[in-house]
Write a protein that holds these residues in place. Sequence first.
Motif, short mmCIF file in Angstrom:
data_model
loop_
_atom_site.label_atom_id
_atom_site.label_comp_id
_atom_site.label_asym_id
_atom_site.label_seq_id
_atom_site.Cartn_x
_atom_site.Cartn_y
_atom_site.Cartn_z
N ALA A 34 0.91 -1.40 0.02
CA ALA A 34 0.00 0.08 -0.15
C ALA A 34 1.05 1.27 0.12
CB ALA A 34 -1.01 0.14 1.11
N VAL A 35 2.09 1.15 0.56
CA VAL A 35 2.98 2.28 0.64
C VAL A 35 3.90 2.37 -0.43
CG1 VAL A 35 4.69 3.72 2.00
CG2 VAL A 35 2.95 2.31 3.13
N VAL A 36 4.68 1.32 -0.88
CA VAL A 36 5.51 1.34 -1.99
C VAL A 36 4.94 1.02 -3.22
CG1 VAL A 36 7.88 0.27 -2.75
CG2 VAL A 36 7.48 0.84 -0.20
N PRO A 37 5.01 1.58 -4.48
CA PRO A 37 4.42 0.96 -5.75
C PRO A 37 5.22 -0.10 -6.44
CG PRO A 37 5.69 3.19 -5.98
CD PRO A 37 5.55 2.85 -4.55
N ASP A 38 4.42 -0.57 -6.96
CA ASP A 38 4.92 -2.07 -7.51
C ASP A 38 5.96 -1.51 -8.53
OD1 ASP A 38 5.32 -4.37 -8.71
OD2 ASP A 38 3.59 -4.88 -9.40
N ALA A 39 7.19 -2.33 -8.35
CA ALA A 39 8.44 -1.83 -9.43
C ALA A 39 8.01 -2.20 -10.90
CB ALA A 39 9.59 -2.60 -8.89
N ALA A 40 7.46 -3.32 -10.97
CA ALA A 40 6.90 -3.61 -12.31
C ALA A 40 6.22 -2.78 -12.93
CB ALA A 40 6.49 -5.07 -12.30
N VAL A 41 5.01 -2.44 -12.19
CA VAL A 41 4.02 -1.22 -12.58
C VAL A 41 5.02 -0.03 -13.03
CG1 VAL A 41 2.25 0.15 -12.00
CG2 VAL A 41 2.28 -2.34 -11.48
N ALA A 42 5.91 0.67 -12.02
CA ALA A 42 6.61 1.47 -12.40
C ALA A 42 7.58 1.42 -13.54
CB ALA A 42 7.58 1.85 -11.13
N ASP A 43 8.21 0.41 -13.89
CA ASP A 43 9.04 0.08 -15.16
C ASP A 43 8.00 0.23 -16.31
OD1 ASP A 43 10.87 -0.05 -13.55
OD2 ASP A 43 11.21 -2.44 -13.55
N ARG A 44 6.70 -0.41 -16.21
CA ARG A 44 5.94 -0.45 -17.22
C ARG A 44 5.69 1.02 -17.73
NH1 ARG A 44 4.04 -5.23 -15.25
NH2 ARG A 44 2.23 -4.31 -14.07
N SER A 45 5.03 1.68 -16.74
CA SER A 45 4.80 3.05 -16.74
C SER A 45 5.79 3.90 -17.16
CB SER A 45 4.39 3.73 -15.42
OG SER A 45 4.15 5.23 -15.56
N SER A 46 6.91 3.46 -16.93
CA SER A 46 8.11 4.53 -17.61
C SER A 46 8.42 3.98 -19.07
CB SER A 46 9.52 4.31 -16.67
OG SER A 46 10.62 4.89 -17.36
#
Length: 286
Positions: A34-46
Motif C-alpha cells: 500500500a505504501v511502496v508502488p509496484d516496481a514492475a508497474v513503475a517500469d511499465r509506466s516509464s
Amino acid sequence: MSAARPRSARRRHRSAGLVVLLLGLLAVGSAYAAVVPDAAVADRSSQSQTIEEGRKLFAVGCSSCHGLNAEGAGNGEGELAGPSLIGVGAAAVDFQVGTGRMPAVQPGAQIPQKPPSYTQEEIEALSAYVASLAPGPAVPAEESFDVSNVTDEQITRGGELFRTNCTACHNFAGKGGALPNGRYAPSLMDSTPRHIYQAMLTGPQQMPVFSDQVLQPEDKRDIIAYIVALQEQKDPGGFGLGRLGPVSEGLWGWLVGIGLLVAVAVWIGAKGMKAKGRTPDTPEKG
C-alpha cells in the motif's frame, strides 16, 4: 475436590503458531504494497512514457517519409519516399539515427553519415517506439561490443573473419570502396563499436545482414576488435596513402618516384653541358 481440567483443553493446536506467522506476514506485505508502488508497474509506466515520447518525435521528424504509423510512404510521384519500419527493431533505429544518416537531408543512392540530429535520450525514445510496433533486433548490450579486454589471438581471429566477410566492400584496411549504381561502402575508421555491431545485426542499406546464425556474437566482437586495432594503427612509413594497397603505392612510385628520377637526370645533363661551356641550344663545333 473438583476434577482436574484435561491437559488437551489447555494445549494449543500445533498449527496455531504457523497461522499467526502467516497472518503477520500477510499484514506486513499488505502494508508495504500500500505504501511502496509496484516496481514492475513503475517500469511499465516509464517504458510507456518513453514510447509515447518516441511516437511524438516520430510524427514530427520521420512520418513525412515513413508514414504516420511507420508503414512507409510515397513521394507523390509513384516512388517510395521511405520504407516501412515495422519489424526493423530498435537496433536499426539506433544505428540510422545515431550515425546521423536519418533523418536524411535528401533521398539518394547512398545516405552519408553526418552528426546526429537527436540527443541520445531522443534516439532511445524513437527506438523504443519503433520496437513497440513489431518484434525486431534489439539494441545490443554493451558487453556484446566491449573490446577493451580482448587478446591478440581474438584480434587475429577477427582479422581473418573481416577479410573473409567484409573486405569485398570495405577494403582490407576498412577504408571503404565503390559499389554499383552510385553506392559505396563507407569507411570504418570513424565508426564506433556499438554502431559496427548494429550494422552487422541489421544490414543497413545495401549491407547484408549478419545474424547470430551467420556470425555468432563472439565473431562480431572479434571483428570489432580488429577494426578498432586498424583505427589505432599508425603508419610506420609516414604516409598511409589511403591504405588502398598496391594501386596507390604504384601510382605514387610512377608519378613521384620516376618523376624525381627524370628531373634529376635532366638536371645532371644540364649541369654537365654547363660545365663544358655549352648550353643545350649551342651547336657542337666540327
